[in-house]
Design a protein around this motif. Structure first.
Motif, PDB file in Angstrom:
ATOM      1  N   PRO A   4       0.817  -1.204   0.000  1.00 40.41           N
ATOM      2  CA  PRO A   4       0.000   0.000   0.000  1.00 40.41           C
ATOM      3  C   PRO A   4       0.849   1.251   0.000  1.00 40.41           C
ATOM      4  CG  PRO A   4       0.070  -0.958   2.179  1.00 40.41           C
ATOM      5  CD  PRO A   4       0.744  -1.924   1.267  1.00 40.41           C
ATOM      6  N   SER A   5       0.270   2.320  -0.512  1.00 33.08           N
ATOM      7  CA  SER A   5       0.960   3.601  -0.519  1.00 33.08           C
ATOM      8  C   SER A   5       1.120   4.117   0.891  1.00 33.08           C
ATOM      9  CB  SER A   5       0.148   4.607  -1.345  1.00 33.08           C
ATOM     10  OG  SER A   5       0.618   5.907  -1.116  1.00 33.08           O
ATOM     11  N   GLU A   6       2.180   4.906   1.106  1.00 33.10           N
ATOM     12  CA  GLU A   6       2.381   5.521   2.410  1.00 33.10           C
ATOM     13  C   GLU A   6       1.291   6.539   2.713  1.00 33.10           C
ATOM     14  OE1 GLU A   6       5.954   7.616   5.009  1.00 33.10           O
ATOM     15  OE2 GLU A   6       6.192   7.277   2.859  1.00 33.10           O
ATOM     16  N   ASP A   7       0.442   6.845   1.713  1.00 37.07           N
ATOM     17  CA  ASP A   7      -0.678   7.751   1.944  1.00 37.07           C
ATOM     18  C   ASP A   7      -1.555   7.257   3.081  1.00 37.07           C
ATOM     19  OD1 ASP A   7      -1.391   8.850  -1.467  1.00 37.07           O
ATOM     20  OD2 ASP A   7       0.264   9.255  -0.098  1.00 37.07           O
ATOM     21  N   ASP A   8      -1.555   5.957   3.360  1.00 37.14           N
ATOM     22  CA  ASP A   8      -2.373   5.437   4.442  1.00 37.14           C
ATOM     23  C   ASP A   8      -1.968   6.024   5.788  1.00 37.14           C
ATOM     24  OD1 ASP A   8      -4.166   3.875   3.048  1.00 37.14           O
ATOM     25  OD2 ASP A   8      -2.886   2.115   3.052  1.00 37.14           O
ATOM     26  N   THR A   9      -0.725   6.462   5.929  1.00 33.82           N
ATOM     27  CA  THR A   9      -0.310   7.079   7.184  1.00 33.82           C
ATOM     28  C   THR A   9      -1.119   8.346   7.439  1.00 33.82           C
ATOM     29  OG1 THR A   9       1.936   6.217   6.982  1.00 33.82           O
ATOM     30  CG2 THR A   9       1.621   8.094   8.442  1.00 33.82           C
ATOM     31  N   LEU A  10      -1.286   9.174   6.420  1.00 33.37           N
ATOM     32  CA  LEU A  10      -2.053  10.404   6.581  1.00 33.37           C
ATOM     33  C   LEU A  10      -3.529  10.091   6.798  1.00 33.37           C
ATOM     34  CD1 LEU A  10      -2.082  13.445   6.635  1.00 33.37           C
ATOM     35  CD2 LEU A  10      -2.285  13.455   4.153  1.00 33.37           C
ATOM     36  N   THR A  11      -4.056   9.106   6.081  1.00 31.40           N
ATOM     37  CA  THR A  11      -5.459   8.722   6.279  1.00 31.40           C
ATOM     38  C   THR A  11      -5.683   8.235   7.701  1.00 31.40           C
ATOM     39  OG1 THR A  11      -5.532   8.052   3.953  1.00 31.40           O
ATOM     40  CG2 THR A  11      -7.333   7.329   5.354  1.00 31.40           C
ATOM     41  N   LEU A  12      -4.706   7.490   8.230  1.00 30.69           N
ATOM     42  CA  LEU A  12      -4.798   7.015   9.601  1.00 30.69           C
ATOM     43  C   LEU A  12      -4.763   8.187  10.584  1.00 30.69           C
ATOM     44  CD1 LEU A  12      -4.979   4.478  11.352  1.00 30.69           C
ATOM     45  CD2 LEU A  12      -2.484   4.384  11.354  1.00 30.69           C
ATOM     46  N   LEU A  13      -3.942   9.195  10.292  1.00 36.20           N
ATOM     47  CA  LEU A  13      -3.927  10.392  11.142  1.00 36.20           C
ATOM     48  C   LEU A  13      -5.280  11.092  11.120  1.00 36.20           C
ATOM     49  CD1 LEU A  13      -0.422  11.987  10.501  1.00 36.20           C
ATOM     50  CD2 LEU A  13      -1.417  11.485  12.739  1.00 36.20           C
ATOM     51  N   PHE A  14      -5.892  11.199   9.960  1.00 33.53           N
ATOM     52  CA  PHE A  14      -7.224  11.801   9.883  1.00 33.53           C
ATOM     53  C   PHE A  14      -8.212  11.022  10.740  1.00 33.53           C
ATOM     54  CE2 PHE A  14      -5.988  13.796   5.689  1.00 33.53           C
ATOM     55  CZ  PHE A  14      -6.181  15.100   6.106  1.00 33.53           C
ATOM     56  N   LEU A  15      -8.120   9.701  10.722  1.00 32.47           N
ATOM     57  CA  LEU A  15      -9.020   8.881  11.531  1.00 32.47           C
ATOM     58  C   LEU A  15      -8.775   9.109  13.020  1.00 32.47           C
ATOM     59  CD1 LEU A  15     -11.212   6.678  11.623  1.00 32.47           C
ATOM     60  CD2 LEU A  15      -9.370   4.977  11.606  1.00 32.47           C
ATOM     61  N   CYS A  16      -7.501   9.144  13.413  1.00 30.44           N
ATOM     62  CA  CYS A  16      -7.179   9.326  14.832  1.00 30.44           C
ATOM     63  C   CYS A  16      -7.571  10.718  15.337  1.00 30.44           C
ATOM     64  CB  CYS A  16      -5.680   9.105  15.060  1.00 30.44           C
ATOM     65  SG  CYS A  16      -5.145   7.400  14.840  1.00 30.44           S
ATOM     66  N   CYS A  17      -7.651  11.683  14.433  1.00 31.47           N
ATOM     67  CA  CYS A  17      -8.046  13.051  14.800  1.00 31.47           C
ATOM     68  C   CYS A  17      -9.477  13.326  14.368  1.00 31.47           C
ATOM     69  CB  CYS A  17      -7.080  14.059  14.184  1.00 31.47           C
ATOM     70  SG  CYS A  17      -5.380  13.862  14.728  1.00 31.47           S
ATOM     71  N   HIS A  18     -10.305  12.318  14.397  1.00 26.40           N
ATOM     72  CA  HIS A  18     -11.702  12.438  13.991  1.00 26.40           C
ATOM     73  C   HIS A  18     -12.401  13.496  14.833  1.00 26.40           C
ATOM     74  CE1 HIS A  18     -15.888  11.290  13.168  1.00 26.40           C
ATOM     75  NE2 HIS A  18     -15.423  10.646  12.118  1.00 26.40           N
ATOM     76  N   PRO A  19     -13.258  14.326  14.224  1.00 31.05           N
ATOM     77  CA  PRO A  19     -13.902  15.408  14.976  1.00 31.05           C
ATOM     78  C   PRO A  19     -14.799  14.927  16.111  1.00 31.05           C
ATOM     79  CG  PRO A  19     -14.806  15.233  12.748  1.00 31.05           C
ATOM     80  CD  PRO A  19     -13.593  14.379  12.792  1.00 31.05           C
ATOM     81  N   ALA A  20     -15.197  13.666  16.103  1.00 27.42           N
ATOM     82  CA  ALA A  20     -16.031  13.158  17.194  1.00 27.42           C
ATOM     83  C   ALA A  20     -15.230  12.920  18.471  1.00 27.42           C
ATOM     84  CB  ALA A  20     -16.718  11.858  16.769  1.00 27.42           C
ATOM     85  N   LEU A  21     -13.897  12.952  18.379  1.00 30.60           N
ATOM     86  CA  LEU A  21     -13.039  12.696  19.537  1.00 30.60           C
ATOM     87  C   LEU A  21     -12.658  14.001  20.228  1.00 30.60           C
ATOM     88  CD1 LEU A  21     -10.602  10.066  17.967  1.00 30.60           C
ATOM     89  CD2 LEU A  21     -12.524   9.601  19.496  1.00 30.60           C
ATOM     90  N   THR A  22     -12.451  13.920  21.535  1.00 28.75           N
ATOM     91  CA  THR A  22     -11.930  15.063  22.271  1.00 28.75           C
ATOM     92  C   THR A  22     -10.451  15.242  21.940  1.00 28.75           C
ATOM     93  OG1 THR A  22     -11.241  13.750  24.186  1.00 28.75           O
ATOM     94  CG2 THR A  22     -13.525  14.557  24.167  1.00 28.75           C
ATOM     95  N   PRO A  23      -9.884  16.443  22.161  1.00 37.30           N
ATOM     96  CA  PRO A  23      -8.443  16.613  21.911  1.00 37.30           C
ATOM     97  C   PRO A  23      -7.586  15.613  22.673  1.00 37.30           C
ATOM     98  CG  PRO A  23      -9.490  18.749  22.157  1.00 37.30           C
ATOM     99  CD  PRO A  23     -10.538  17.722  22.495  1.00 37.30           C
ATOM    100  N   ALA A  24      -7.933  15.329  23.924  1.00 38.15           N
ATOM    101  CA  ALA A  24      -7.142  14.361  24.702  1.00 38.15           C
ATOM    102  C   ALA A  24      -7.196  12.978  24.073  1.00 38.15           C
ATOM    103  CB  ALA A  24      -7.651  14.307  26.148  1.00 38.15           C
TER     104      ALA A  24
END
Length: 479
Positions: free
Chosen positions: A174-194
């Motif tokens: 897979p492309s390394e682009d998945d790293t950025l997609t994974l970051l977007f998932l981990c910083c999902h707006p439904a999550l608190t900053p913590a």
């Protein structure tokens, strides 16, 4: 290479973070802290980092066999492997467990058998097998055959077995682009900053739950619950890049999380240590990864420049007993001139990549600080001009406090105190405001009022090195 055995699961990759490539020379300043961070001011040193070795490892480095090199390789590929599995199968939690098992197997085998020709493909293949085995065992018997068929990995996501790919163990990965997609998932707006920070460090940074808990001064069980809740929240979220109309907002959230991680590492909000090297370096490593994927995004380049320029001052921030040394008293010969040069070049590149945003402006301020050979050589008029631009872009009280300091350095301490007093309501009584007020009162010759403000600031911080420094300043004025 032999297949990983069950006994390999007990061997974990070492938990230490590796440093990455070194930087260059530049000017620098304390970055403005977001609301939940500390407010910037001369009463305490606000700086940032030295670059890591994150750029040096690629799939072509298969001949590296030392423990440190293998650890770096695993740390780099872990989020790519996890992204590939989540993209193909969903199931974030079991996918992460499968990746951890693959990493453990690699840490056990590669030092003895050698690094495979395609390390990422090897990890994806092993992790995919572990995940499909787990999912099969969890399915009801009546649906087993359908589940196995549905879970058969596609070539686009899993490297073929040895001998089937064009490179012997390669095939498509897979492309390394998945790293950025994974970051977007981990910083999902439904999550608190913590929760965003904890999940990012766990899933993308590769830190263990125990390491994350120690960094945040909480019990491991508490952090484990926080991470579990975050995973449940994003369960079912589609694993893809944000839509174009939502991209800027989501990328801003990712960069904010990386900045918060760095700030907590550079100046810890609580505890006995001023600097948490693992967090600061991990934030830089992750920001380097994002920049590799978005090389023309000025915000990303600016944030990396800000981190590198600030961390370059780390060797001079503390004395032999761990005591805090403020920016204007630091031995600048100890600053990392290689990092400063790199950060300066990044700052210039960031400003050329489009309209100047918050990170680009802060990086330019940091560059001016780092450029000065002596504190008295600092170009405060230019710094004030940059802060004027910054406060027109953001309502962050940290930026406003930084501007107040620059006003004092250009127009005198009394002028700065007027600006500080005007911020009293907006800052919510933050201890950093008291620290700056104390510093300016001392410069203005009002030592009694300065001593009172220093003590108030010391009572307001949970950082032991900062509290000791502020009380020492107060005690000196009592003599």
């Amino acid at each position: 290479m032999r297949e990983p055995g069950a006994g390999d699961r007990d061997r974990r990759p070492r938990g230490t973070l590796s440093a990455a490539g070194r930087g260059a020379r530049v000017p620098g300043t304390h970055p403005h802290r977001r609301r939940r961070d500390r407010l910037a001011g001369p009463g305490a040193d606000l700086d940032q980092e030295r670059p890591l070795r994150a750029d040096r490892t690629t799939d072509d480095d298969a001949d590296r066999t030392t423990d440190d090199d293998i650890e770096d390789l695993l740390r780099r590929h872990a989020p790519q492997v996890l992204g590939a599995l989540v993209r193909r199968y969903g199931h974030f939690d079991p996918a992460e467990d499968a990746v951890q098992e693959a990493l453990i197997a690699a840490a056990a085998q590669w030092p003895e058998d050698g690094v495979p020709e395609n390390p990422r493909g090897w990890l994806i293949r092993v992790a995919s097998r572990r995940l499909t085995d787990r999912l099969r065992s969890d399915e009801a018997r009546r649906r087993r055959e359908e589940t196995v068929a549905a879970l058969t990995p596609a070539d686009a996501f899993v490297a073929p077995p040895p001998g089937e790919g064009p490179t012997g163990q390669g095939g498509r990965a897979p492309s390394e682009d998945d790293t950025l997609t994974l970051l977007f998932l981990c910083c999902h707006p439904a999550l608190t900053p913590a929760a965003q920070i904890a999940l990012t460090l766990r899933a993308v940074g590769g830190l263990t739950t125990a390491e994350i808990a120690r960094a945040h001064l909480v019990e491991e069980a508490t952090m484990a619950q926080r991470i579990s809740r975050a995973k449940r929240t994003v369960r079912g979220a589609e694993f893809r890049r944000p839509e174009p109309e939502d991209r800027d907002r989501r990328l801003a959230a990712v960069l904010q999380v990386l900045y918060l991680i760095f700030n907590e590492g550079y100046t810890a909000t609580a505890g006995p240590d001023l600097h948490r090297t693992d967090l600061a370096r991990e934030a830089i490593r992750l920001t380097r990864s994002v920049r590799r994927l978005l090389p023309h995004e000025g915000r990303v380049t600016g944030l990396l420049a800000l981190m590198v320029l600030t961390e370059a001052r780390t060797p001079a921030r503390t004395g032999p007993d761990g005591e805090l040394i403020p920016l204007d008293e630091q031995d600048r010969a100890l600053w990392d001139r290689t990092a400063i040069a790199e950060g300066t070049a990044l700052a210039e590149e960031a400003l050329a990549q489009g309209p100047a945003g918050d990170y680009q402006l802060q990086a330019a301020i940091a560059a001016l600080h780092d450029e000065a050979g002596r504190a008295e050589d600092t170009d405060w008029p230019q710094i004030l001009a940059l802060y004027e631009l910054l406060v027109h872009r953001t309502r962050d009280p940290a930026a406003a406090l930084g501007r107040a300091v620059a006003v004092a350095m250009v127009h005198g301490p009394r002028a700065g105190l007027v600006e500080v007093d005007a911020l009293a309501g907006a800052s919510g009584g933050h201890y950093r405001l008291d620290a700056v007020r104390a510093h300016l009162l001392e410069r203005a010759g009002d030592h009694d009022a300065a001593r009172t403000a220093y003590l108030a600031a010391a009572d307001g911080t949970l950082s032991e090195p900062e509290a000791r420094y502020l009380r020492a300043r107060a005690d000196r004025l009592a003599l």
